[in-house]
Motif scaffolding. Structure first.
Motif: not given
Length: 85
Positions: A25-26, A35-40, A9-10
C-alpha cells in the motif's frame, strides 16, 4: 480520499503477510499513510501484535506505551465478553 478503502482491502486480500501488505500500500502512493495504518490495525487485530515485525516496533517512539494501551483495550474487550455470556 476516494477509493482508499478499496485500495486497503486490495492489499489485505492480495498479500501473504503484514509486511507485504503494508509495503504494497505504501508503494501504491496517494493517501498511503492512512491506508497503511488501517491495514496494520486490521492485520494486528486478526493475527495479534506478534504479526508486527519487532524491528518496526523498536523504531517506533513510545512503543511500550502503545503496547500497554493495546493490552488494556484487549482486557476491556475480554471483560465485556465475559459479562455478556
Amino acid at each position: 480520499m476516494p477509493h482508499s478503502l478499496q485500495g486497503a482491502i486490495h492489499a489485505l486480500v492480495s498479500s501473504t503477510d503484514y509486511v507485504q501488505a503494508v509495503r504494497m500500500t505504501i508503494r501504491a502512493g496517494g493517501c498511503n499513510a492512512s491506508r497503511a495504518g488501517f491495514i496494520g490495525a486490521c492485520l494486528a487485530a486478526q493475527n495479534g501484535k506478534d504479526a508486527i515485525p519487532a524491528s518496526w516496533i523498536e523504531k517506533t517512539k513510545r512503543s511500550a506505551l502503545m503496547a500497554s494501551l493495546a493490552d488494556q483495550l484487549v482486557s476491556l474487550r475480554e471483560e465485556t465478553d465475559d459479562k455478556s455470556h
